[in-house]
Design a protein around this motif. Structure first.
Motif, short mmCIF file in Angstrom:
data_model
loop_
_atom_site.label_atom_id
_atom_site.label_comp_id
_atom_site.label_asym_id
_atom_site.label_seq_id
_atom_site.Cartn_x
_atom_site.Cartn_y
_atom_site.Cartn_z
N GLU A 1 0.90 -1.09 -0.06
CA GLU A 1 -0.01 0.05 -0.18
C GLU A 1 0.88 1.35 0.06
O GLU A 1 1.76 1.40 0.85
CB GLU A 1 -0.97 0.09 1.25
N VAL A 2 0.54 2.25 -0.75
CA VAL A 2 1.02 3.62 -0.75
C VAL A 2 0.08 4.53 -1.01
O VAL A 2 -0.84 4.45 -2.06
CB VAL A 2 2.00 3.57 -2.02
N ASP A 3 0.09 5.73 -0.52
CA ASP A 3 -0.76 6.64 -0.24
C ASP A 3 -2.43 6.24 -0.63
O ASP A 3 -3.22 6.81 -1.36
CB ASP A 3 -0.53 7.61 -1.31
N GLY A 4 -2.85 5.29 0.37
CA GLY A 4 -4.30 4.87 0.09
C GLY A 4 -4.71 3.86 -1.20
O GLY A 4 -5.74 3.61 -1.20
N LYS A 5 -3.69 3.53 -1.88
CA LYS A 5 -3.71 2.76 -2.98
C LYS A 5 -3.13 1.40 -2.83
O LYS A 5 -2.02 1.41 -1.97
CB LYS A 5 -3.16 3.49 -4.24
N THR A 6 -3.53 0.41 -3.41
CA THR A 6 -2.78 -0.88 -3.38
C THR A 6 -1.88 -0.84 -4.66
O THR A 6 -2.32 -0.73 -5.70
CB THR A 6 -3.70 -2.07 -3.29
N VAL A 7 -0.77 -1.08 -4.60
CA VAL A 7 -0.02 -1.47 -5.61
C VAL A 7 0.62 -2.65 -6.01
O VAL A 7 0.79 -3.61 -4.98
CB VAL A 7 1.61 -0.74 -5.40
N VAL A 8 0.68 -3.37 -7.21
CA VAL A 8 0.96 -4.48 -7.66
C VAL A 8 2.15 -4.25 -8.56
O VAL A 8 2.08 -3.76 -9.43
CB VAL A 8 -0.10 -5.37 -8.37
N SER A 9 3.25 -4.99 -8.11
CA SER A 9 4.77 -4.70 -8.77
C SER A 9 5.20 -6.12 -8.98
O SER A 9 5.25 -7.06 -8.10
CB SER A 9 5.51 -3.75 -8.41
N THR A 10 6.33 -6.31 -10.10
CA THR A 10 6.93 -7.49 -10.41
C THR A 10 8.16 -6.86 -11.17
O THR A 10 8.21 -6.12 -11.91
CB THR A 10 6.38 -8.47 -11.14
N LEU A 11 9.39 -7.39 -11.01
CA LEU A 11 10.37 -7.27 -11.86
C LEU A 11 10.38 -7.76 -13.17
O LEU A 11 9.78 -8.87 -13.47
CB LEU A 11 11.82 -7.71 -10.99
N LYS A 12 10.83 -6.94 -14.12
CA LYS A 12 10.79 -7.52 -15.54
C LYS A 12 11.59 -8.77 -15.75
O LYS A 12 12.91 -8.59 -15.87
CB LYS A 12 11.19 -6.36 -16.53
N PRO A 13 11.07 -9.84 -16.20
CA PRO A 13 11.93 -11.16 -16.47
C PRO A 13 13.22 -10.50 -17.51
O PRO A 13 13.98 -11.20 -17.41
CB PRO A 13 10.84 -12.18 -17.03
N THR A 14 12.61 -9.80 -18.55
CA THR A 14 13.79 -9.67 -19.54
C THR A 14 14.94 -8.94 -18.98
O THR A 14 15.99 -8.92 -19.68
CB THR A 14 12.88 -8.75 -20.60
N ARG A 15 14.68 -8.01 -17.85
CA ARG A 15 15.94 -7.50 -17.51
C ARG A 15 16.73 -8.51 -16.42
O ARG A 15 17.88 -8.47 -16.47
CB ARG A 15 15.34 -6.29 -16.45
N LEU A 16 15.85 -9.46 -15.79
CA LEU A 16 16.60 -10.24 -15.01
C LEU A 16 17.41 -11.29 -15.84
O LEU A 16 18.77 -11.55 -15.40
CB LEU A 16 15.66 -11.09 -14.24
#
Length: 136
Positions: free
Chosen positions: A92-107
């Motif tokens: 959670e950030v600033d009252g919002k729910t955030v969904v994130s992942t690292l880019k496999p192409t970068r990994l």
């Protein structure tokens, strides 16, 4: 001199007004829709507090995988096991729910694994779909 990659070039991220618990509760079924399975869940707030480290922000990391694709890249270079399984961070950030992942192409760029780029692109497309679906 090398430049540090920007978060936008390394992370897929979307925010939603849906509640943290609602988004976390949808992870397993949404991953299944994309032929990925849930392998593990880490509640960082609970883990840190259990270790005596005060941390009050909701943040859960989900480990997800498509075993067929994982086997394909592991057959190219076993060192890629260090980047598996894929992870979804929900917080959670600033009252919002955030969904994130690292880019496999970068990994995948971190490893000497010619031929793995196609796998990484496929996984990245899928993970972007999972992130978008969870943030609907």
């Amino acid at each position: 001199m090398t430049s540090t990659p920007s978060p936008a070039s390394t992370i897929i991220k979307k925010s939603t007004s849906r509640s943290f618990s609602e988004v976390c509760g949808a992870v397993e079924s949404v991953c299944r829709e994309f032929e990925f399975g849930l392998i593990g869940t880490i509640d960082l707030k609970a883990k840190m507090n259990a270790k005596g480290v005060p941390f009050e922000r909701n943040c859960t990391v989900f480990e997800v995988c498509n075993p067929k694709i994982a086997a394909g890249v592991l057959n190219l270079n076993m060192d890629i096991a260090n980047a598996l399984p894929c992870r979804l961070a929900i917080y959670e950030v600033d009252g919002k729910t955030v969904v994130s992942t690292l880019k496999p192409t970068r990994l995948i760029e971190l490893f000497d694994a010619p031929g793995s780029e196609e796998h990484a692109e496929m996984v990245e497309s899928t993970m972007a779909g999972i992130v978008a679906r969870l943030a609907e």
